[in-house]
Scaffold this motif. Structure first.
Motif, PDB file in Angstrom:
ATOM      1  N   VAL A 176      13.596  -4.092  -3.883  1.00 18.72           N
ATOM      2  CA  VAL A 176      12.679  -4.217  -5.017  1.00 18.72           C
ATOM      3  C   VAL A 176      13.434  -4.882  -6.160  1.00 18.72           C
ATOM      4  CG1 VAL A 176      11.148  -3.018  -6.620  1.00 18.72           C
ATOM      5  CG2 VAL A 176      11.441  -2.149  -4.285  1.00 18.72           C
ATOM      6  N   LEU A 177      13.125  -6.143  -6.417  1.00 20.06           N
ATOM      7  CA  LEU A 177      13.771  -6.857  -7.516  1.00 20.06           C
ATOM      8  C   LEU A 177      12.979  -6.605  -8.784  1.00 20.06           C
ATOM      9  CD1 LEU A 177      13.876  -9.337  -4.892  1.00 20.06           C
ATOM     10  CD2 LEU A 177      15.936  -9.417  -6.297  1.00 20.06           C
ATOM     11  N   GLY A 178      13.667  -6.172  -9.826  1.00 20.99           N
ATOM     12  CA  GLY A 178      12.986  -5.708 -11.030  1.00 20.99           C
ATOM     13  C   GLY A 178      12.719  -4.223 -10.944  1.00 20.99           C
ATOM     14  N   ALA A 179      13.623  -3.513 -10.268  1.00 22.09           N
ATOM     15  CA  ALA A 179      13.403  -2.094  -9.953  1.00 22.09           C
ATOM     16  C   ALA A 179      13.380  -1.191 -11.178  1.00 22.09           C
ATOM     17  CB  ALA A 179      14.489  -1.601  -8.984  1.00 22.09           C
ATOM     18  N   SER A 180      13.900  -1.659 -12.294  1.00 22.52           N
ATOM     19  CA  SER A 180      13.931  -0.820 -13.492  1.00 22.52           C
ATOM     20  C   SER A 180      12.672  -0.980 -14.345  1.00 22.52           C
ATOM     21  CB  SER A 180      15.162  -1.157 -14.343  1.00 22.52           C
ATOM     22  OG  SER A 180      15.113  -2.511 -14.778  1.00 22.52           O
ATOM     23  N   GLY A 181      11.771  -1.874 -13.946  1.00 22.49           N
ATOM     24  CA  GLY A 181      10.593  -2.156 -14.754  1.00 22.49           C
ATOM     25  C   GLY A 181       9.407  -1.260 -14.460  1.00 22.49           C
ATOM     26  N   ASP A 182       8.362  -1.408 -15.276  1.00 18.55           N
ATOM     27  CA  ASP A 182       7.167  -0.570 -15.163  1.00 18.55           C
ATOM     28  C   ASP A 182       6.403  -0.814 -13.870  1.00 18.55           C
ATOM     29  OD1 ASP A 182       7.462   0.928 -17.381  1.00 18.55           O
ATOM     30  OD2 ASP A 182       5.916  -0.051 -18.589  1.00 18.55           O
ATOM     31  N   LEU A 183       6.284  -2.081 -13.453  1.00 17.32           N
ATOM     32  CA  LEU A 183       5.542  -2.374 -12.238  1.00 17.32           C
ATOM     33  C   LEU A 183       6.159  -1.667 -11.038  1.00 17.32           C
ATOM     34  CD1 LEU A 183       3.390  -3.912 -10.623  1.00 17.32           C
ATOM     35  CD2 LEU A 183       4.985  -5.840 -10.490  1.00 17.32           C
ATOM     36  N   ALA A 184       7.466  -1.745 -10.932  1.00 14.43           N
ATOM     37  CA  ALA A 184       8.146  -1.086  -9.817  1.00 14.43           C
ATOM     38  C   ALA A 184       7.952   0.423  -9.865  1.00 14.43           C
ATOM     39  CB  ALA A 184       9.638  -1.430  -9.845  1.00 14.43           C
ATOM     40  N   LYS A 185       8.088   0.992 -11.046  1.00 13.54           N
ATOM     41  CA  LYS A 185       7.976   2.440 -11.196  1.00 13.54           C
ATOM     42  C   LYS A 185       6.564   2.942 -10.935  1.00 13.54           C
ATOM     43  CE  LYS A 185       8.491   6.097 -14.689  1.00 13.54           C
ATOM     44  NZ  LYS A 185       8.841   6.380 -16.104  1.00 13.54           N
ATOM     45  N   LYS A 186       5.566   2.221 -11.455  1.00 11.47           N
ATOM     46  CA  LYS A 186       4.188   2.703 -11.401  1.00 11.47           C
ATOM     47  C   LYS A 186       3.438   2.295 -10.132  1.00 11.47           C
ATOM     48  CE  LYS A 186       3.661   2.800 -16.440  1.00 11.47           C
ATOM     49  NZ  LYS A 186       2.961   2.201 -17.610  1.00 11.47           N
ATOM     50  N   LYS A 187       3.833   1.166  -9.519  1.00 17.45           N
ATOM     51  CA  LYS A 187       3.068   0.655  -8.381  1.00 17.45           C
ATOM     52  C   LYS A 187       3.893   0.517  -7.103  1.00 17.45           C
ATOM     53  CE  LYS A 187      -0.848   0.113 -10.586  1.00 17.45           C
ATOM     54  NZ  LYS A 187      -2.049   0.916 -10.231  1.00 17.45           N
ATOM     55  N   THR A 188       5.024  -0.198  -7.198  1.00 15.21           N
ATOM     56  CA  THR A 188       5.756  -0.545  -5.982  1.00 15.21           C
ATOM     57  C   THR A 188       6.348   0.671  -5.289  1.00 15.21           C
ATOM     58  OG1 THR A 188       6.346  -2.610  -7.115  1.00 15.21           O
ATOM     59  CG2 THR A 188       7.428  -2.141  -5.017  1.00 15.21           C
ATOM     60  N   TYR A 189       7.131   1.461  -6.007  1.00 18.87           N
ATOM     61  CA  TYR A 189       7.760   2.629  -5.379  1.00 18.87           C
ATOM     62  C   TYR A 189       6.736   3.682  -4.944  1.00 18.87           C
ATOM     63  CZ  TYR A 189      12.576   1.135  -6.095  1.00 18.87           C
ATOM     64  OH  TYR A 189      13.772   0.462  -6.018  1.00 18.87           O
ATOM     65  N   PRO A 190       5.705   3.992  -5.749  1.00 22.33           N
ATOM     66  CA  PRO A 190       4.689   4.930  -5.247  1.00 22.33           C
ATOM     67  C   PRO A 190       4.005   4.444  -3.968  1.00 22.33           C
ATOM     68  CG  PRO A 190       4.514   4.743  -7.624  1.00 22.33           C
ATOM     69  CD  PRO A 190       5.501   3.709  -7.184  1.00 22.33           C
ATOM     70  N   ALA A 191       3.785   3.133  -3.838  1.00 22.98           N
ATOM     71  CA  ALA A 191       3.164   2.599  -2.618  1.00 22.98           C
ATOM     72  C   ALA A 191       4.093   2.768  -1.419  1.00 22.98           C
ATOM     73  CB  ALA A 191       2.824   1.129  -2.812  1.00 22.98           C
ATOM     74  N   ILE A 192       5.377   2.489  -1.606  1.00 25.47           N
ATOM     75  CA  ILE A 192       6.344   2.668  -0.510  1.00 25.47           C
ATOM     76  C   ILE A 192       6.430   4.148  -0.136  1.00 25.47           C
ATOM     77  CG2 ILE A 192       8.751   2.369   0.180  1.00 25.47           C
ATOM     78  CD1 ILE A 192       8.889   0.042  -1.848  1.00 25.47           C
ATOM     79  N   PHE A 193       6.385   5.015  -1.137  1.00 22.47           N
ATOM     80  CA  PHE A 193       6.398   6.461  -0.872  1.00 22.47           C
ATOM     81  C   PHE A 193       5.156   6.877  -0.083  1.00 22.47           C
ATOM     82  CE2 PHE A 193       5.335  10.843  -2.448  1.00 22.47           C
ATOM     83  CZ  PHE A 193       6.339  11.507  -1.728  1.00 22.47           C
ATOM     84  N   GLY A 194       4.012   6.283  -0.418  1.00 22.80           N
ATOM     85  CA  GLY A 194       2.788   6.575   0.319  1.00 22.80           C
ATOM     86  C   GLY A 194       2.926   6.223   1.791  1.00 22.80           C
ATOM     87  N   LEU A 195       3.537   5.079   2.074  1.00 22.96           N
ATOM     88  CA  LEU A 195       3.770   4.684   3.467  1.00 22.96           C
ATOM     89  C   LEU A 195       4.740   5.634   4.148  1.00 22.96           C
ATOM     90  CD1 LEU A 195       4.087   0.795   3.064  1.00 22.96           C
ATOM     91  CD2 LEU A 195       2.109   2.095   3.865  1.00 22.96           C
ATOM     92  N   TYR A 196       5.737   6.093   3.400  1.00 22.20           N
ATOM     93  CA  TYR A 196       6.700   7.050   3.953  1.00 22.20           C
ATOM     94  C   TYR A 196       6.004   8.364   4.324  1.00 22.20           C
ATOM     95  CZ  TYR A 196      10.620  10.341   4.108  1.00 22.20           C
ATOM     96  OH  TYR A 196      11.506  11.310   4.495  1.00 22.20           O
ATOM     97  N   CYS A 197       5.133   8.843   3.430  1.00 18.71           N
ATOM     98  CA  CYS A 197       4.422  10.097   3.692  1.00 18.71           C
ATOM     99  C   CYS A 197       3.475   9.978   4.889  1.00 18.71           C
ATOM    100  CB  CYS A 197       3.634  10.533   2.455  1.00 18.71           C
ATOM    101  SG  CYS A 197       4.661  11.017   1.051  1.00 18.71           S
ATOM    102  N   ARG A 198       2.951   8.786   5.118  1.00 17.95           N
ATOM    103  CA  ARG A 198       2.047   8.553   6.257  1.00 17.95           C
ATOM    104  C   ARG A 198       2.813   8.202   7.530  1.00 17.95           C
ATOM    105  NH1 ARG A 198      -3.211   7.789   4.057  1.00 17.95           N
ATOM    106  NH2 ARG A 198      -3.167   7.401   1.797  1.00 17.95           N
ATOM    107  N   ASN A 199       4.127   8.255   7.448  1.00 14.46           N
ATOM    108  CA  ASN A 199       4.992   7.972   8.615  1.00 14.46           C
ATOM    109  C   ASN A 199       4.778   6.546   9.130  1.00 14.46           C
ATOM    110  OD1 ASN A 199       7.044   8.791  10.393  1.00 14.46           O
ATOM    111  ND2 ASN A 199       5.585   9.365  11.990  1.00 14.46           N
TER     112      ASN A 199
END
Length: 486
Positions: free
Chosen positions: A10-33
């Motif tokens: 994730v390039l720009g990992a310290s920004g709002d987009l990464a925090k609010k959208k990108t990482y939560p989406a990746i976490f969602g995929l992780y939770c769904r296996n």
């Protein structure tokens, strides 16, 4: 899913987009296996952040099971480096190689998510290409909007990226294409015999595609002022929905065939006219609790940037010739919703002309509270023959038990991992969209069009309703769709 390991960067990992959208989406995929068993997630940005602090920052913003968040946090890594220095990418690649060497599978795939400002797209893309491409698997790059400001800048961006990557490895993300109801558009159209025969100028009076937000710029006025509502919402999100609603049936459901039809449709769009455009800019709310757009510290006091736009488009092809497509978007309005509203013509030889009868409408609510409902006329129960407007209602929250809809970003990141381009924007599609909007934006700026003022929390400029009426849309009075509880 995918053969091999997966490293997500994730390039720009310290920004709002990464925090609010990108990482939560990746976490969602992780939770769904839905991620490979051997997955690591690296953040890259200029800011110096200790790993423990970074993990805490990301996981504290996630929603879900505490144990899952803790496990997910252990997959997160962070590296600080410059965006414009070759040696910074070389050093980062050494870290990626060392991390991947610990995996048992030796096929290493890499997914790069550019959650960064468009001003550094090209230099970051060059850094990825020169230093970070996987030597034993695929490498794919997700690029966030905006894809330029106009036709010239868009073509420059496309040309620069083409020098670095093949089209199959580039994924231009428009998150609206990942929304559940947008996904459902083609199924509703082409899988139901009741709709497709009616889907033309013979039966349809008008089509409205509306995006409304009940918040203002919320401190983002400086960024927003350089783009405006047309570039921010209409040229991308609404035109994507418009394309799916109006295109001809594709030969197949492959990404290439679907995009081919979208491009054909966009090439038939007539040049939009200023006389069919209403611009607006919000002022403070009637009660004074919400500030106006010009009150935002980042906005120049003499700004003419619109926060609302309603434009009528016409498509010059046999299916739609003469039918108005009303695209409307705005901030600081009376409610939050995105929907497609297809209004049908009245039947010939109307038998009930002595009564006030509204037209049938098929409404697809994209957000919030996904739903499809058909407004129709029926006899009001009782001894008289009074007509009443009602609806056939498919509200997802009522129809489907334990509804757990994936976030749009989840779907799109998963498709990128799969190598599925279906929900991403192709270069020629982007080009023809800018061909439609660039003359309009230039005319607005050359004429120094002054946006009509509207109060925060209102329906928007009154001229927008007048424009819709002028082109044939008839607004129902006294009817309210009772949205199912969500």
């Amino acid at each position: 899913m995918t053969h091999g390991t997966l490293t997500i960067v994730v390039l720009g990992a310290s920004g709002d987009l990464a925090k609010k959208k990108t990482y939560p989406a990746i976490f969602g995929l992780y939770c769904r296996n839905l991620l490979p068993k051997e997955t690591i997630i690296y953040g890259y940005a200029r800011s110096h952040i200790p790993l423990d602090e970074f993990r805490k920052k990301i996981t504290s913003n996630l929603k879900g099971d505490a144990k899952m968040k803790e496990e997910f946090g252990l997959l997160l890594y962070y590296h600080s480096g410059a965006y414009d220095q070759q040696e910074a990418y070389d050093k980062f690649n050494v870290m990626l190689d060392e991390s991947e060497a610990k995996f048992t599978n030796k096929n290493h795939n890499r997914l790069f998510y550019m959650a960064i400002p468009p001003s550094i797209f090209v230099e970051v893309a060059k850094g990825i290409k020169s230093s970070l491409i996987s030597k034993s698997g695929w490498s794919r790059v997700i690029v966030e909007k905006p894809f330029g400001r106009d036709l010239t800048t868009s073509r420059h961006l496309i040309a620069e990226l083409k020098l670095l990557y093949q089209e199959k490895d580039l994924y231009r993300i428009d998150h609206y294409l990942g929304k559940e109801m947008v996904q459902n558009l083609m199924i509703l159209r082409f899988a139901n015999a009741v709709f497709e025969p009616l889907w033309s100028k013979s039966h349809i009076q008008s089509i409205s595609i509306t995006f409304k937000e009940d918040i203002g710029t919320e401190g983002r006025g400086g960024y927003f002022d350089s783009f405006g509502i047309i570039r921010d919402v209409m040229q991308n999100h609404l035109m994507q929905v418009f394309s799916l609603v109006a295109m001809e049936p594709p030969v197949s459901l492959t990404a290439e065939d679907i995009t081919n039809e979208k491009v054909k449709l966009l090439r038939c769009v007539q040049r939009p006219l200023l006389e069919n455009l209403v611009l607006g800019q919000f002022t403070k709310s009637a009660d004074g609790k919400h500030p106006g757009y010009l009150d935002d510290e980042g906005v120049p006091k003499d700004s003419l940037t619109p926060t609302f736009a309603s434009q009528v488009f016409y498509v010059n092809n046999p299916r739609w010739r003469g039918i108005p497509f009303i695209l409307k978007c705005g901030k600081a309005l009376d409610q939050r919703k995105t929907e497609v509203r297809i209004q049908f013509k009245r039947p010939d030889n109307f038998l009930f002309s002595d009564q006030d009868c509204s037209r049938n409408e098929l409404v697809m609510r994209i957000q919030p509270g996904e739903a499809v409902y058909l407004k129709l006329l029926t006899k009001k129960p009782g001894l008289n023959n009074e007509i009443q407007q009602a609806e056939l209602d498919l509200s997802y929250s009522q129809r489907y038990e334990d509804l757990d809809l994936p976030d749009a970003y989840e779907r799109l990141i998963l498709d990128c991992i799969k190598g599925d381009h279906n929900l991403f924007v192709r270069d020629d599609e982007l080009d023809v969209a800018w061909q439609i909007f660039t003359p309009l934006l230039e005319a607005i700026e050359q004429n120094k069009m002054v946006p009509e003022k509207y109060a925060f929390g209102s329906r928007g400029p009154t001229s927008a309703d007048e424009l819709s009426r002028k082109v044939g849309y008839s607004r129902s009075s006294g009817y309210v769709w009772r949205q199912s509880k969500i």
